[in-house]
Each structure stands twice: as structure tokens, then as C-alpha cells.
Motif scaffolding. Structure first.
Motif, PDB file in Angstrom:
ATOM      1  N   ARG A  18       1.691  -6.534  -0.066  1.00  0.00           N
ATOM      2  CA  ARG A  18       1.617  -6.576  -0.956  1.00  0.00           C
ATOM      3  C   ARG A  18       2.987  -7.506  -1.903  1.00  0.00           C
ATOM      4  O   ARG A  18       2.864  -7.161  -2.518  1.00  0.00           O
ATOM      5  CB  ARG A  18       1.641  -5.273  -0.180  1.00  0.00           C
ATOM      6  CG  ARG A  18       0.343  -4.392  -0.655  1.00  0.00           C
ATOM      7  CD  ARG A  18       0.120  -2.687  -0.329  1.00  0.00           C
ATOM      8  NE  ARG A  18      -0.378  -2.250   0.110  1.00  0.00           N
ATOM      9  CZ  ARG A  18      -1.319  -1.071  -0.106  1.00  0.00           C
ATOM     10  NH1 ARG A  18       0.154   0.060   0.047  1.00  0.00           N
ATOM     11  NH2 ARG A  18      -2.010  -0.393   0.376  1.00  0.00           N
ATOM     12  N   ASP A  39      -5.723  -0.002   7.068  1.00  0.00           N
ATOM     13  CA  ASP A  39      -4.754  -0.773   5.655  1.00  0.00           C
ATOM     14  C   ASP A  39      -4.320  -1.973   5.977  1.00  0.00           C
ATOM     15  O   ASP A  39      -4.446  -3.568   5.379  1.00  0.00           O
ATOM     16  CB  ASP A  39      -3.922   0.354   4.872  1.00  0.00           C
ATOM     17  CG  ASP A  39      -4.143   1.150   4.140  1.00  0.00           C
ATOM     18  OD1 ASP A  39      -4.985   1.279   3.943  1.00  0.00           O
ATOM     19  OD2 ASP A  39      -3.341   2.073   3.711  1.00  0.00           O
ATOM     20  N   LEU A  43      -5.800  -6.035   4.620  1.00  0.00           N
ATOM     21  CA  LEU A  43      -4.665  -6.059   3.595  1.00  0.00           C
ATOM     22  C   LEU A  43      -4.966  -7.948   4.612  1.00  0.00           C
ATOM     23  O   LEU A  43      -5.102  -8.741   4.192  1.00  0.00           O
ATOM     24  CB  LEU A  43      -3.203  -6.055   4.083  1.00  0.00           C
ATOM     25  CG  LEU A  43      -3.159  -4.918   2.559  1.00  0.00           C
ATOM     26  CD1 LEU A  43      -1.410  -4.136   3.229  1.00  0.00           C
ATOM     27  CD2 LEU A  43      -3.167  -5.611   1.434  1.00  0.00           C
TER      28      LEU A  43
END
Length: 69
Positions: A18, A39, A43
Motif C-alpha cells: 500500500r 487482502d 493487492l
């Protein structure tokens, strides 16, 4: 030659992706699951980062730290 660095643990991997940190590939332990793993997979797809599923022994051979799969 670029020095290889390991990011260990589910949350640190998520935070690194991120934040825009360059990630060459992600190693996930076989048969691991959970929201954090979902997640990470999402991603990785979004940032075109290859995900490799490996046996736990492979992760254990890379580090003595608690890798969380």
C-alpha cells in the motif's frame, strides 16, 4: 546488484504494498487463509506482483522469524 530484503508477516506485507514499496514477489504458505491473506492476494493482483504458494518449510528456511504463513 540489488540487495534482497524480506518483509515478514501479513500486515507488514500489506503495508509495504500500500505504501508503494517495490515488491518482487510474495511467498504464501500452502493452505493458509484469512482476511489478511485475501487482502494480500487482491493487492498483489492490483499491482501485478507474482504470488507463489510454497510449503511452510520453504518459509522456515528463509527466516527464523514468525512469518505467519
Amino acid at each position: 546488484m540489488k540487495k534482497s530484503q524480506l518483509i515478514i508477516g501479513r500486515q507488514p506485507v500489506i503495508e509495504a504494498i500500500r505504501s508503494g514499496r517495490a515488491v518482487d514477489k510474495i511467498l504464501l504458505q500452502r493452505n493458509t487463509s484469512g482476511d489478511a491473506v485475501a487482502d494480500i492476494r487482491q493487492l498483489a493482483r492490483g499491482f501485478n506482483i507474482p504470488v507463489q504458494v510454497v510449503p511452510g518449510e520453504k518459509l522456515n528456511s528463509l527466516t527464523k522469524a514468525n512469518h505467519q504463513g
